[in-house]
Structure formats: C-alpha cells, structure tokens
Design a protein around this motif. Structure first.
Motif, PDB file in Angstrom:
ATOM      1  N   PRO A  25     -31.276  38.471  11.598  1.00  0.00           N
ATOM      2  CA  PRO A  25     -32.586  39.130  11.567  1.00  0.00           C
ATOM      3  C   PRO A  25     -33.664  38.223  12.137  1.00  0.00           C
ATOM      4  N   ALA A  26     -34.672  38.830  12.762  1.00  0.00           N
ATOM      5  CA  ALA A  26     -35.710  38.056  13.437  1.00  0.00           C
ATOM      6  C   ALA A  26     -36.491  37.165  12.481  1.00  0.00           C
ATOM      7  N   THR A  27     -36.465  37.476  11.203  1.00  0.00           N
ATOM      8  CA  THR A  27     -37.197  36.676  10.218  1.00  0.00           C
ATOM      9  C   THR A  27     -36.517  35.348   9.902  1.00  0.00           C
ATOM     10  N   PHE A  28     -35.276  35.181  10.308  1.00  0.00           N
ATOM     11  CA  PHE A  28     -34.573  33.924  10.037  1.00  0.00           C
ATOM     12  C   PHE A  28     -35.120  32.810  10.914  1.00  0.00           C
ATOM     13  N   LYS A  29     -35.253  31.627  10.316  1.00  0.00           N
ATOM     14  CA  LYS A  29     -35.732  30.457  11.036  1.00  0.00           C
ATOM     15  C   LYS A  29     -34.646  29.391  11.044  1.00  0.00           C
ATOM     16  N   ALA A  30     -34.533  28.676  12.151  1.00  0.00           N
ATOM     17  CA  ALA A  30     -33.554  27.596  12.273  1.00  0.00           C
ATOM     18  C   ALA A  30     -34.254  26.253  12.155  1.00  0.00           C
ATOM     19  N   GLN A  31     -33.565  25.308  11.542  1.00  0.00           N
ATOM     20  CA  GLN A  31     -34.091  23.950  11.437  1.00  0.00           C
ATOM     21  C   GLN A  31     -32.935  22.963  11.393  1.00  0.00           C
ATOM     22  N   ASP A  32     -33.223  21.725  11.729  1.00  0.00           N
ATOM     23  CA  ASP A  32     -32.243  20.642  11.656  1.00  0.00           C
ATOM     24  C   ASP A  32     -32.602  19.744  10.489  1.00  0.00           C
ATOM     25  N   ILE A  33     -31.641  19.528   9.588  1.00  0.00           N
ATOM     26  CA  ILE A  33     -31.868  18.735   8.390  1.00  0.00           C
ATOM     27  C   ILE A  33     -31.054  17.454   8.471  1.00  0.00           C
ATOM     28  N   THR A  35     -29.326  14.457   6.824  1.00  0.00           N
ATOM     29  CA  THR A  35     -28.793  14.172   5.503  1.00  0.00           C
ATOM     30  C   THR A  35     -27.447  13.474   5.601  1.00  0.00           C
ATOM     31  N   ASN A  36     -27.154  12.590   4.672  1.00  0.00           N
ATOM     32  CA  ASN A  36     -25.825  11.997   4.543  1.00  0.00           C
ATOM     33  C   ASN A  36     -25.311  11.391   5.846  1.00  0.00           C
ATOM     34  N   GLY A  37     -26.219  10.809   6.610  1.00  0.00           N
ATOM     35  CA  GLY A  37     -25.818  10.132   7.839  1.00  0.00           C
ATOM     36  C   GLY A  37     -25.576  11.025   9.030  1.00  0.00           C
ATOM     37  N   THR A  38     -25.992  12.297   8.961  1.00  0.00           N
ATOM     38  CA  THR A  38     -25.813  13.199  10.087  1.00  0.00           C
ATOM     39  C   THR A  38     -26.964  14.196  10.115  1.00  0.00           C
ATOM     40  N   THR A  39     -26.891  15.158  11.022  1.00  0.00           N
ATOM     41  CA  THR A  39     -27.907  16.203  11.120  1.00  0.00           C
ATOM     42  C   THR A  39     -27.215  17.555  11.085  1.00  0.00           C
ATOM     43  N   ILE A  40     -27.644  18.403  10.169  1.00  0.00           N
ATOM     44  CA  ILE A  40     -27.046  19.721   9.973  1.00  0.00           C
ATOM     45  C   ILE A  40     -28.013  20.801  10.451  1.00  0.00           C
ATOM     46  N   HIS A  41     -27.529  21.658  11.337  1.00  0.00           N
ATOM     47  CA  HIS A  41     -28.314  22.793  11.826  1.00  0.00           C
ATOM     48  C   HIS A  41     -28.201  23.932  10.818  1.00  0.00           C
ATOM     49  N   VAL A  42     -29.333  24.481  10.408  1.00  0.00           N
ATOM     50  CA  VAL A  42     -29.357  25.463   9.323  1.00  0.00           C
ATOM     51  C   VAL A  42     -30.262  26.629   9.698  1.00  0.00           C
ATOM     52  N   ARG A  43     -29.814  27.847   9.372  1.00  0.00           N
ATOM     53  CA  ARG A  43     -30.641  29.050   9.495  1.00  0.00           C
ATOM     54  C   ARG A  43     -30.992  29.502   8.083  1.00  0.00           C
ATOM     55  N   VAL A  44     -32.225  29.904   7.870  1.00  0.00           N
ATOM     56  CA  VAL A  44     -32.671  30.334   6.549  1.00  0.00           C
ATOM     57  C   VAL A  44     -33.524  31.582   6.696  1.00  0.00           C
ATOM     58  N   GLY A  45     -33.277  32.573   5.833  1.00  0.00           N
ATOM     59  CA  GLY A  45     -34.091  33.783   5.848  1.00  0.00           C
ATOM     60  C   GLY A  45     -33.971  34.538   4.545  1.00  0.00           C
ATOM     61  N   GLY A  46     -34.818  35.545   4.385  1.00  0.00           N
ATOM     62  CA  GLY A  46     -34.777  36.389   3.202  1.00  0.00           C
ATOM     63  C   GLY A  46     -35.578  35.815   2.057  1.00  0.00           C
ATOM     64  N   HIS A  47     -35.424  36.441   0.888  1.00  0.00           N
ATOM     65  CA  HIS A  47     -36.136  35.987  -0.302  1.00  0.00           C
ATOM     66  C   HIS A  47     -35.333  36.389  -1.529  1.00  0.00           C
ATOM     67  N   GLY A  48     -35.470  35.603  -2.583  1.00  0.00           N
ATOM     68  CA  GLY A  48     -34.727  35.866  -3.807  1.00  0.00           C
ATOM     69  C   GLY A  48     -33.758  34.749  -4.098  1.00  0.00           C
ATOM     70  N   PRO A  49     -32.781  34.988  -4.977  1.00  0.00           N
ATOM     71  CA  PRO A  49     -31.797  33.964  -5.325  1.00  0.00           C
ATOM     72  C   PRO A  49     -31.064  33.460  -4.081  1.00  0.00           C
ATOM     73  N   ALA A  50     -30.771  32.167  -4.088  1.00  0.00           N
ATOM     74  CA  ALA A  50     -30.170  31.546  -2.908  1.00  0.00           C
ATOM     75  C   ALA A  50     -28.681  31.826  -2.825  1.00  0.00           C
ATOM     76  N   VAL A  51     -28.187  32.045  -1.606  1.00  0.00           N
ATOM     77  CA  VAL A  51     -26.757  32.151  -1.339  1.00  0.00           C
ATOM     78  C   VAL A  51     -26.449  31.317  -0.102  1.00  0.00           C
ATOM     79  N   LEU A  52     -25.458  30.461  -0.224  1.00  0.00           N
ATOM     80  CA  LEU A  52     -25.037  29.550   0.848  1.00  0.00           C
ATOM     81  C   LEU A  52     -23.797  30.122   1.512  1.00  0.00           C
ATOM     82  N   LEU A  53     -23.845  30.319   2.836  1.00  0.00           N
ATOM     83  CA  LEU A  53     -22.725  30.873   3.599  1.00  0.00           C
ATOM     84  C   LEU A  53     -22.130  29.772   4.471  1.00  0.00           C
ATOM     85  N   LEU A  54     -20.837  29.483   4.284  1.00  0.00           N
ATOM     86  CA  LEU A  54     -20.176  28.413   5.020  1.00  0.00           C
ATOM     87  C   LEU A  54     -19.058  28.971   5.892  1.00  0.00           C
TER      88      LEU A  54
END
Length: 305
Positions: A25-33, A35-54
């Motif tokens: 969805p267009a509301t999702f934003k991407a960022q690079d985090i 952490t732990n000696g590396t950089t993880i590319h992450v997309r985040v969107g929506g609202h409410g309780p968190a759910v992590l998709l791997l």
C-alpha cells in the motif's frame, strides 16, 4: 567482482522502482535500520497492534505485500528484508538464526515495539523461532509457514529428502558456478517447490533474480543454509532446557508441500499449536494462493484480540 560497478549501482538504485511484484500500500514507508553490526531494510505501514512478517529464501520482504495490504487497516505491519537479502546489507557473517533474531530485536527496538505477533515463511520461520525463544513474553501469536526448523522435531528425516540438496550447496566454487546464472539457480526453487510453477509469474522471477544478483546476494543466500548446523545446535540446546513456546502457534503447510508436517515440527517446540493447510499451493504460498493464505492467517491473528 562479477559485475561492473555501474551495473551494481543501477541495480541498487532501481530495485525498489522495478518491483513488479504486487506493491505494498502507498502508505507504507521504507527505512534502513542499523543494528547488530549490519543494516536492515524495513517497510512499515498501518496502525494498531504490531505484526512482524519474515520472508524466506528465493524471495524478500516483497513477498508479503498481499498480506500486508490485508492487515494494515488494524495492524502496524513491519516487513524487514533479512540479513544479506533483498535491500538489506550483505555482511560477511552472522547468519546463524539466533544472531538474526538479535537483528530483529534491534529493528523492533528502533521502531519502539514491545508486544508483537509474527508471521514467517521458510528461512523466516527459523529467524522467527529464534526470536520467539529470545523474547517469549513479547510474542502474542506466531504463524509459521512451510519450512522446518533445524534440530527440531523430524529435522533429521527431513534432511534425507533429495529435493533439499541445496542445504549443503555453498562455498566459493558454488558461488562461481551461479555467478551470472542466478535466475537459472532460482528457477529451480520456484519450479520444483510449486504446485503450479506458472503462478510464480515472470515479473516476480525477474524481480527477485535481480535482487539476488546484487553483489554479495548469492554469498549471503548460501550463508543462510551453511548456518543450519549451528542453528540445529542452538535449537537443541534450547529444547534441552525443557522450556517450550507457550504463545498460540498456527503451523501452516502448503497442500502440495509441507502440509501437516509443519504442525508436527512445532508440537516438538510449542504447547499450543493449531495445524492448518494452505489449499491449492506448494511452498510459495503468497504467489500460489495469497487469498487462501490471508484467509487462514488473518482470523488467527484477530482471535488474539
């Protein structure tokens, strides 16, 4: 090494724009985090309780776009690319799944997330399982889809399946063999592990092959498998303590792939397991039957509210 710097730069710059897989969805934003000696590319969107998709091997976090779209109206959806995969950095090591669990801890900390659910597939199952053993009181509900866990349940029997020869395929010579032939290598996974290979469409194949052809991409992919012996040792050590996961677990297998074996695996490590089968699907559940997958996952997550 195998590509010009110009081509590598073009791939890095173009990868998000040429994502001809189903879009987030267009509301999702991407960022690079970092952490732990590396950089993880992450997309985040929506609202409410968190759910992590791997995600798993042969794909990236892009695979989850249909499920993310189904969840973002009442969930904060967090979709990383795992260490060394997709648009995340390609570090030299650290691919054991306990360490990658710590990658995810860093992602969650950077986003300010305490409690979360998880939905995982393939290699993502292994990283998610490690994370669940590290933060058992913070995981609400856990969905694992169509892949074994090293050292857990029928792992040794699963290893005897000749389709899984790639678990031991790796090293510098293997990297040389697939350099410039990434699409040929990946087609083998997409074809042999599908109930219907045509459902893993050409645009998706081109998209993922380009990402895995980025410098370091295949090395990192092989490293995910090379870490399985350490992962098995770590998981067996955790099982030996007698502790088990107590959060509700949904163990899903593709009808033409793992099927109910996924639940057999999880009952060796968790006390509250619900079994399920994604109908009319092989391993690639989000390509082969995304609607059927969403229909199983979403009610399970919502039942915890």
């Amino acid at each position: 090494m195998f590509r010009s710097l110009a081509m590598a730069a073009a791939l890095c710059a173009a990868a998000p724009a040429v994502a001809q897989v189903p879009p987030f969805p267009a509301t999702f934003k991407a960022q690079d985090i970092k952490t732990n000696g590396t950089t993880i590319h992450v997309r985040v969107g929506g609202h409410g309780p968190a759910v992590l998709l791997l995600h798993g091997y042969g794909e990236t976090g892009d695979m989850w776009a249909p499920l993310a779209a189904a969840l973002d109206d009442d969930h904060t959806v967090i979709v990383p690319d795992l260490r060394g995969m997709g648009l995340s950095a390609h570090p030299a090591g650290g691919f054991d799944k306990m360490n990658q669990g710590r990658d995810m801890q860093g992602v969650l900390a950077a986003l300010g997330v305490q409690k979360f659910d998880m939905v995982t597939h393939d290699i993502g199952n292994m990283v998610g399982f490690a994370l669940a053993t590290q933060l058992p009181d913070r995981v609400g509900r856990f969905v694992l889809i169509d892949a074994p866990l090293p050292g857990v349940g029928p792992w040794e029997e699963i290893l005897k399946n000749p389709l899984l020869w790639h678990f031991r395929f790796g090293g510098p010579d293997m990297e040389r063999l697939v350099a410039g032939r990434e699409r040929i290598y990946l087609d083998r996974f997409w074809n042999e592990f599908s109930a219907n290979p045509t459902r893993f469409d050409e645009r998706s194949r081109q998209h993922y092959a380009a990402l895995y052809a980025r410098p370091g991409g295949m090395h990192s992919g092989f490293a995910q498998f090379a870490a399985f012996d350490q992962d098995a040792t770590d998981n067996r050590a955790w099982l030996a303590t007698g502790v088990r996961l107590n959060m509700p677990v949904l163990a899903l297998g593709g009808e033409k792939s793992f099927g109910l074996t996924m639940a057999v695996v999880m009952r060796a490590a968790a006390t509250n397991v619900t079994e399920g089968v994604v109908p009319d699907s092989g391993h690639w559940i989000m390509e082969e039957n995304p609607a059927g997958t969403v229909a199983l996952v979403k009610p399970f997550l919502e039942s915890g509210r």
